[in-house]
Design an enzyme around this catalytic site. Structure first.
Site, PDB file in Angstrom:
ATOM      1  N   LYS A  68      -7.150  49.083  76.802  1.00 54.99           N
ATOM      2  CA  LYS A  68      -6.713  50.283  76.176  1.00 54.99           C
ATOM      3  C   LYS A  68      -7.889  50.781  75.469  1.00 54.99           C
ATOM      4  O   LYS A  68      -8.598  50.062  74.603  1.00 54.99           O
ATOM      5  CB  LYS A  68      -5.499  50.319  75.127  1.00 54.99           C
ATOM      6  N   ASP A 226      -6.761  49.585  59.639  1.00 56.22           N
ATOM      7  CA  ASP A 226      -7.098  48.975  61.012  1.00 56.22           C
ATOM      8  C   ASP A 226      -8.631  49.271  60.931  1.00 56.22           C
ATOM      9  O   ASP A 226      -9.198  48.973  61.971  1.00 56.22           O
ATOM     10  CB  ASP A 226      -6.469  49.435  62.214  1.00 56.22           C
TER      11      ASP A 226
END
Length: 335
Positions: A68, A226
């Site tokens: 991804k 993140d």
């Protein structure tokens, strides 16, 4: 190779109850099987307040795995564009051939991220929930509320965001979807002190939640941290929590809320940290009683991406007349 567009993917994949076991099982597989999940590769594009991540994971006994590429460009709202984008490629685990491109523009990431939040709340939040707090007003805030509603009933939602206009828009949008009283809070403290579950969904680089605001029975799911510089929780929030869970210790110690707690000395690198897969597999309890303060640090994992991509591919290929099939060994000619 099969190619599917965002609109086709949205026909077959919605954020609904059947998605949750798929993501739950992905975390369990990560804990109990030899899943291969390399560290995230990230490119920062600071002049545009953006980042591009590459995530992947190979799950044993699956015939394909996902690679991804996802982006978050957080100034896009000024252009009237969503901050998230991306695509997924499915690669054969037998031959290494690319088998499918899922041109989802980040949609599958939104769904699997929200599902992870619901899985965390399912195992870690109290059963009896009155008020949910959401900090952040973007697309993921909406997905998180929808996902939470699949695992917990609640009567009230408290919303806080930097932009009052965005908070009002979120309020209006969710009033049509949730059977709950949705109110706009004046600050993050009001949200935390008055909620049973709080979800943070921001790209904040300075803490939004202070340890002094925590109270018995509270569950927090922090979604936004993140990258190394991102932080939504004060570092000592993790120390004050009775139970702290993360999606993967290695990843969270590098770029999640755990990273800041380790750096500031509240948790040692050698500390025993619970991973969500240990909870979903039944090895460890997510919550022992209604008085515990619980925190879940979710940074987003490649195993979630492989799981949602495989489900999407299965549903898409079961429907006739959808997608584009090409022979990538032949030249394509366009007129």
């Amino acid at each position: 190779m099969r190619i599917f567009t965002e609109s086709e993917i949205k026909q077959m994949i919605q954020l609904e109850e059947k998605i949750l076991p798929v993501i739950e099982d992905a975390f369990t597989q990560l804990a109990v099987k030899d899943v291969i999940m390399p560290p995230i590769m990230r490119v920062d594009v600071k002049e545009s307040n953006g980042e591009v991540d590459v995530k992947t994971a190979y799950m044993p006994e699956k015939d394909m795995f996902a690679l991804k590429v996802s982006s978050g460009f957080f100034n896009n709202y000024k252009l009237g564009l969503p901050s998230a984008n991306g695509l997924m490629m499915l690669i054969s685990t037998v031959t290494g051939e690319p088998k499918a491109l899922l041109l989802d523009n980040g949609y599958l990431t939104e769904v699997r991220t929200a599902a992870a939040g619901a899985v965390a709340a399912k195992h870690m939040a109290k059963k009896d929930v009155q008020t949910v707090g959401i900090i952040g007003t973007g697309a993921q805030a909406r997905y998180q509320l929808k996902a939470l509603n699949l695992v917990r009933d609640f009567e009230k939602v408290l919303v806080y965001g930097r932009s009052s206009d965005n908070a009002k828009q979120l309020q209006a949008d969710m009033e049509d979807i949730l059977d709950a009283d949705i109110q706009i809070a004046e600050d993050a403290e009001t949200v935390v002190r008055n909620s049973d579950i709080v979800v943070t969904t921001t790209p904040a680089t300075e803490p939004l939640i202070k340890a002094d605001w925590l109270h018995p029975g509270l569950h927090i799911t922090a979604m936004g941290s993140d990258a190394e510089e991102k932080q939504e929780l004060e570092a000592d929030v993790l120390k004050k929590a009775d139970r702290f869970v993360c999606d993967t210790k290695a990843q969270c110690a590098r770029l999640g809320e755990l990273h800041h707690s380790i750096d500031q000395g509240f948790i040692s690198e050698e500390a025993s940290v619970i991973e969500l897969g240990e909870v979903t597999s039944g090895k460890v309890e997510g919550r022992l009683n209604d008085q515990e303060i619980t925190v879940c640090d979710l940074t987003g994992t490649g195993v979630q991406d492989t799981a949602i991509a495989l489900l999407a591919f299965k549903l898409l290929t079961e429907k006739e007349g959808i997608g584009l099939q090409i022979d990538n060994k032949k030249s394509l000619h366009f007129t």
